[in-house]
Design a protein around this motif. Structure first.
Motif, PDB file in Angstrom:
ATOM      1  N   ILE A 112       1.372  17.214-107.660  1.00  0.00           N
ATOM      2  CA  ILE A 112       0.760  17.198-106.331  1.00  0.00           C
ATOM      3  C   ILE A 112       0.907  18.533-105.603  1.00  0.00           C
ATOM      4  O   ILE A 112       0.017  18.938-104.848  1.00  0.00           O
ATOM      5  CB  ILE A 112       1.295  16.009-105.478  1.00  0.00           C
ATOM      6  N   GLU A 113       1.984  19.251-105.851  1.00  0.00           N
ATOM      7  CA  GLU A 113       2.210  20.531-105.153  1.00  0.00           C
ATOM      8  C   GLU A 113       1.308  21.656-105.665  1.00  0.00           C
ATOM      9  O   GLU A 113       1.074  22.619-104.952  1.00  0.00           O
ATOM     10  CB  GLU A 113       3.682  20.949-105.268  1.00  0.00           C
ATOM     11  N   VAL A 114       0.819  21.525-106.889  1.00  0.00           N
ATOM     12  CA  VAL A 114       0.004  22.606-107.466  1.00  0.00           C
ATOM     13  C   VAL A 114      -1.475  22.247-107.524  1.00  0.00           C
ATOM     14  O   VAL A 114      -2.288  23.021-108.004  1.00  0.00           O
ATOM     15  CB  VAL A 114       0.501  22.981-108.886  1.00  0.00           C
ATOM     16  N   THR A 115      -1.812  21.071-107.012  1.00  0.00           N
ATOM     17  CA  THR A 115      -3.168  20.567-107.099  1.00  0.00           C
ATOM     18  C   THR A 115      -4.036  21.108-105.976  1.00  0.00           C
ATOM     19  O   THR A 115      -3.586  21.235-104.842  1.00  0.00           O
ATOM     20  CB  THR A 115      -3.132  19.018-107.047  1.00  0.00           C
ATOM     21  N   ASP A 116      -5.302  21.392-106.306  1.00  0.00           N
ATOM     22  CA  ASP A 116      -6.268  21.859-105.319  1.00  0.00           C
ATOM     23  C   ASP A 116      -7.166  20.738-104.811  1.00  0.00           C
ATOM     24  O   ASP A 116      -7.711  20.816-103.717  1.00  0.00           O
ATOM     25  CB  ASP A 116      -7.176  22.937-105.951  1.00  0.00           C
ATOM     26  N   THR A 131       4.595   1.140-110.585  1.00  0.00           N
ATOM     27  CA  THR A 131       4.305   2.565-110.530  1.00  0.00           C
ATOM     28  C   THR A 131       3.390   2.849-109.333  1.00  0.00           C
ATOM     29  O   THR A 131       2.435   2.105-109.099  1.00  0.00           O
ATOM     30  CB  THR A 131       3.602   3.031-111.825  1.00  0.00           C
ATOM     31  N   TYR A 132       3.702   3.938-108.624  1.00  0.00           N
ATOM     32  CA  TYR A 132       2.971   4.269-107.398  1.00  0.00           C
ATOM     33  C   TYR A 132       2.461   5.703-107.409  1.00  0.00           C
ATOM     34  O   TYR A 132       3.080   6.589-108.004  1.00  0.00           O
ATOM     35  CB  TYR A 132       3.878   4.090-106.171  1.00  0.00           C
ATOM     36  N   PHE A 133       1.339   5.909-106.732  1.00  0.00           N
ATOM     37  CA  PHE A 133       0.819   7.253-106.477  1.00  0.00           C
ATOM     38  C   PHE A 133       1.661   7.860-105.356  1.00  0.00           C
ATOM     39  O   PHE A 133       1.997   7.165-104.393  1.00  0.00           O
ATOM     40  CB  PHE A 133      -0.654   7.156-106.051  1.00  0.00           C
ATOM     41  N   PRO A 134       2.002   9.149-105.449  1.00  0.00           N
ATOM     42  CA  PRO A 134       2.853   9.737-104.408  1.00  0.00           C
ATOM     43  C   PRO A 134       2.130   9.870-103.064  1.00  0.00           C
ATOM     44  O   PRO A 134       0.916  10.080-103.014  1.00  0.00           O
ATOM     45  CB  PRO A 134       3.195  11.117-104.980  1.00  0.00           C
ATOM     46  N   GLU A 135       2.894   9.746-102.002  1.00  0.00           N
ATOM     47  CA  GLU A 135       2.357  10.035-100.672  1.00  0.00           C
ATOM     48  C   GLU A 135       2.018  11.527-100.626  1.00  0.00           C
ATOM     49  O   GLU A 135       2.701  12.340-101.247  1.00  0.00           O
ATOM     50  CB  GLU A 135       3.411   9.732 -99.599  1.00  0.00           C
ATOM     51  N   PHE A 136       0.950  11.869 -99.911  1.00  0.00           N
ATOM     52  CA  PHE A 136       0.661  13.283 -99.707  1.00  0.00           C
ATOM     53  C   PHE A 136       0.356  13.507 -98.236  1.00  0.00           C
ATOM     54  O   PHE A 136      -0.177  12.638 -97.545  1.00  0.00           O
ATOM     55  CB  PHE A 136      -0.447  13.805-100.635  1.00  0.00           C
ATOM     56  N   ASP A 137       0.714  14.680 -97.738  1.00  0.00           N
ATOM     57  CA  ASP A 137       0.570  15.020 -96.327  1.00  0.00           C
ATOM     58  C   ASP A 137      -0.899  15.303 -96.030  1.00  0.00           C
ATOM     59  O   ASP A 137      -1.411  16.370 -96.363  1.00  0.00           O
ATOM     60  CB  ASP A 137       1.447  16.229 -96.012  1.00  0.00           C
ATOM     61  N   LYS A 138      -1.573  14.361 -95.397  1.00  0.00           N
ATOM     62  CA  LYS A 138      -3.014  14.484 -95.163  1.00  0.00           C
ATOM     63  C   LYS A 138      -3.368  15.605 -94.193  1.00  0.00           C
ATOM     64  O   LYS A 138      -4.529  15.989 -94.100  1.00  0.00           O
ATOM     65  CB  LYS A 138      -3.584  13.144 -94.729  1.00  0.00           C
ATOM     66  N   THR A 163     -12.675  12.162-102.175  1.00  0.00           N
ATOM     67  CA  THR A 163     -12.377  13.490-102.693  1.00  0.00           C
ATOM     68  C   THR A 163     -11.664  14.267-101.584  1.00  0.00           C
ATOM     69  O   THR A 163     -12.214  14.435-100.493  1.00  0.00           O
ATOM     70  CB  THR A 163     -13.653  14.237-103.113  1.00  0.00           C
ATOM     71  N   TRP A 164     -10.455  14.681-101.887  1.00  0.00           N
ATOM     72  CA  TRP A 164      -9.634  15.456-100.951  1.00  0.00           C
ATOM     73  C   TRP A 164      -9.483  16.873-101.484  1.00  0.00           C
ATOM     74  O   TRP A 164      -9.253  17.075-102.679  1.00  0.00           O
ATOM     75  CB  TRP A 164      -8.244  14.834-100.840  1.00  0.00           C
ATOM     76  N   GLU A 165      -9.636  17.861-100.608  1.00  0.00           N
ATOM     77  CA  GLU A 165      -9.416  19.264-101.002  1.00  0.00           C
ATOM     78  C   GLU A 165      -8.333  19.858-100.126  1.00  0.00           C
ATOM     79  O   GLU A 165      -8.290  19.613 -98.911  1.00  0.00           O
ATOM     80  CB  GLU A 165     -10.716  20.058-100.882  1.00  0.00           C
ATOM     81  N   ARG A 166      -7.467  20.638-100.763  1.00  0.00           N
ATOM     82  CA  ARG A 166      -6.371  21.275-100.023  1.00  0.00           C
ATOM     83  C   ARG A 166      -6.951  22.272 -99.027  1.00  0.00           C
ATOM     84  O   ARG A 166      -7.863  23.026 -99.337  1.00  0.00           O
ATOM     85  CB  ARG A 166      -5.417  21.983-100.987  1.00  0.00           C
TER      86      ARG A 166
END
Length: 167
Positions: A112-116, A131-138, A163-166
């Motif tokens: 998640i930290e290296v994903t675009d 099994t869970y998908f990690p939380e991400f800071d929206k 679709t989420w983009e950093r």
């Protein structure tokens, strides 16, 4: 552009006993369309959940085991690489501009930290899983596409492609 692709329930549920807890044929078609021709980074358990390597994709398996040898049909050995870290996986995947991280939960946490980009299918329901998908800071991401798919005769649950983009 490194992309995570996942399907998760309302509470980030991914699966149970190394399997999905829903069957969404249209989501499978989308997964195939997006990932074909690109390297896929995954954990050992995710790889072992496939009956055989998926066609048209390089499978990069992350495992802690230095002795892991995946079961691969004869003639498909070139479609599978085993590495011991997310960094090594990303190096192997750099042969392509659009590698995908396809799971499971631990690999998503590492990636998640290296994903675009995140291609997330949000399954509208809650599920009993392990099994869970990690939380991400929206606040660090922008939702650039949202497409709803209603429940129908082939899909027991409604779902939404996001679709989420950093930023």
């Amino acid at each position: 552009m490194i992309t995570i692709i996942a399907a998760a329930g309302e509470n980030n549920e991914l699966g149970k006993d190394n399997d999905l807890v829903w069957h969404l044929p249209d989501d499978f078609k989308r997964f195939k369309k997006l990932t074909t021709g690109h390297p896929m980074i995954m954990g050992r358990k995710t790889f072992e959940s496939f009956p055989k390597p998926l066609p048209g994709r390089l499978h990069i398996i992350i495992t802690r085991s230095k002795k892991y040898t995946p079961k691969v049909p004869e003639g498909r050995e070139q479609d599978v690489i085993v590495v011991n870290s997310i960094d090594a996986a990303l190096i192997k995947a750099s042969i392509d501009t659009t590698p995908f991280i396809i799971g499971g939960g631990e690999i998503y946490k590492l990636g998640i930290e290296v994903t675009d980009r995140i291609e997330l299918t949000r399954v509208h329901g809650t599920f009993e899983v392990d099994t869970y998908f990690p939380e991400f800071d929206k606040t660090q991401w922008e939702l650039v596409l949202k497409e709803k798919h209603e429940k129908d005769e082939k899909h027991k649950y409604a779902f939404t492609y996001e679709t989420w983009e950093r930023i």
